[in-house]
Write a protein that holds these residues in place. Structure first.
Motif, short mmCIF file in Angstrom:
data_model
loop_
_atom_site.label_atom_id
_atom_site.label_comp_id
_atom_site.label_asym_id
_atom_site.label_seq_id
_atom_site.Cartn_x
_atom_site.Cartn_y
_atom_site.Cartn_z
N PRO A 1 68.14 13.52 46.08
CA PRO A 1 68.86 13.22 44.84
C PRO A 1 67.88 12.82 43.72
O PRO A 1 66.81 12.27 43.98
CB PRO A 1 69.76 12.04 45.22
N ASP A 2 68.26 13.10 42.49
CA ASP A 2 67.38 12.84 41.34
C ASP A 2 66.83 11.42 41.34
O ASP A 2 65.64 11.22 41.07
CB ASP A 2 68.10 13.11 40.03
N VAL B 1 52.95 18.93 44.98
CA VAL B 1 54.24 18.30 45.25
C VAL B 1 55.18 18.72 44.12
O VAL B 1 54.83 18.64 42.95
CB VAL B 1 54.13 16.77 45.30
N GLY B 2 56.36 19.19 44.48
CA GLY B 2 57.35 19.60 43.49
C GLY B 2 58.71 19.06 43.86
O GLY B 2 58.90 18.48 44.93
N HIS B 3 59.66 19.22 42.96
CA HIS B 3 61.03 18.84 43.25
C HIS B 3 61.96 19.90 42.69
O HIS B 3 61.56 20.72 41.86
CB HIS B 3 61.38 17.45 42.71
N VAL B 4 63.19 19.89 43.14
CA VAL B 4 64.14 20.94 42.77
C VAL B 4 65.12 20.52 41.68
O VAL B 4 66.01 21.28 41.33
CB VAL B 4 64.92 21.47 44.01
N SER B 5 64.93 19.34 41.11
CA SER B 5 65.83 18.86 40.07
C SER B 5 65.58 19.58 38.75
O SER B 5 64.44 19.79 38.35
CB SER B 5 65.63 17.36 39.86
N GLY B 6 66.65 19.92 38.08
CA GLY B 6 66.52 20.49 36.74
C GLY B 6 66.61 19.44 35.67
O GLY B 6 66.34 19.70 34.50
N ALA B 7 66.97 18.21 36.03
CA ALA B 7 67.19 17.15 35.06
C ALA B 7 66.09 16.10 35.06
O ALA B 7 66.00 15.32 34.11
CB ALA B 7 68.53 16.47 35.33
N THR B 8 65.26 16.06 36.11
CA THR B 8 64.23 15.03 36.22
C THR B 8 62.89 15.59 35.83
O THR B 8 62.47 16.64 36.33
CB THR B 8 64.18 14.51 37.69
N PRO B 9 62.17 14.91 34.93
CA PRO B 9 60.86 15.40 34.51
C PRO B 9 59.82 15.31 35.63
O PRO B 9 59.98 14.54 36.58
CB PRO B 9 60.49 14.50 33.33
N LEU B 10 58.76 16.06 35.48
CA LEU B 10 57.69 16.06 36.50
C LEU B 10 56.99 14.72 36.61
O LEU B 10 56.32 14.45 37.60
CB LEU B 10 56.68 17.18 36.19
#
Length: 66
Positions: free
Chosen positions: A30-31, A51-60
């Motif tokens: 979750p974000d 390291v990456g994440h799949v959120s479209g709403a959370t900045p890097l």
């Protein structure tokens, strides 16, 4: 079709162990858990390189711990 990639799926309890054997981690949490999840695996750098994440709403910036 085999892409020649070794893939592991890890949960909270075994994420660090999985990341110690990996070059790439993709966080699917979750974000509001991204920064904590990233911090929990930051000790695996190196060999963990990306390291990456799949959120479209959370900045890097949520990945700054790595």
């Amino acid at each position: 079709m085999d892409a020649g990639l070794d893939v592991s799926v890890a949960g909270r309890r075994d994420a660090m162990v999985a990341c110690e054997r990996a070059e790439v981690a993709l966080l699917c949490v979750p974000d509001d858990a991204i920064a904590d999840a990233c911090e929990s695996i930051a000790g695996a750098v190196p060999p963990l390189r990306f390291v990456g994440h799949v959120s479209g709403a959370t900045p890097l910036g949520a990945l700054d711990a790595a």
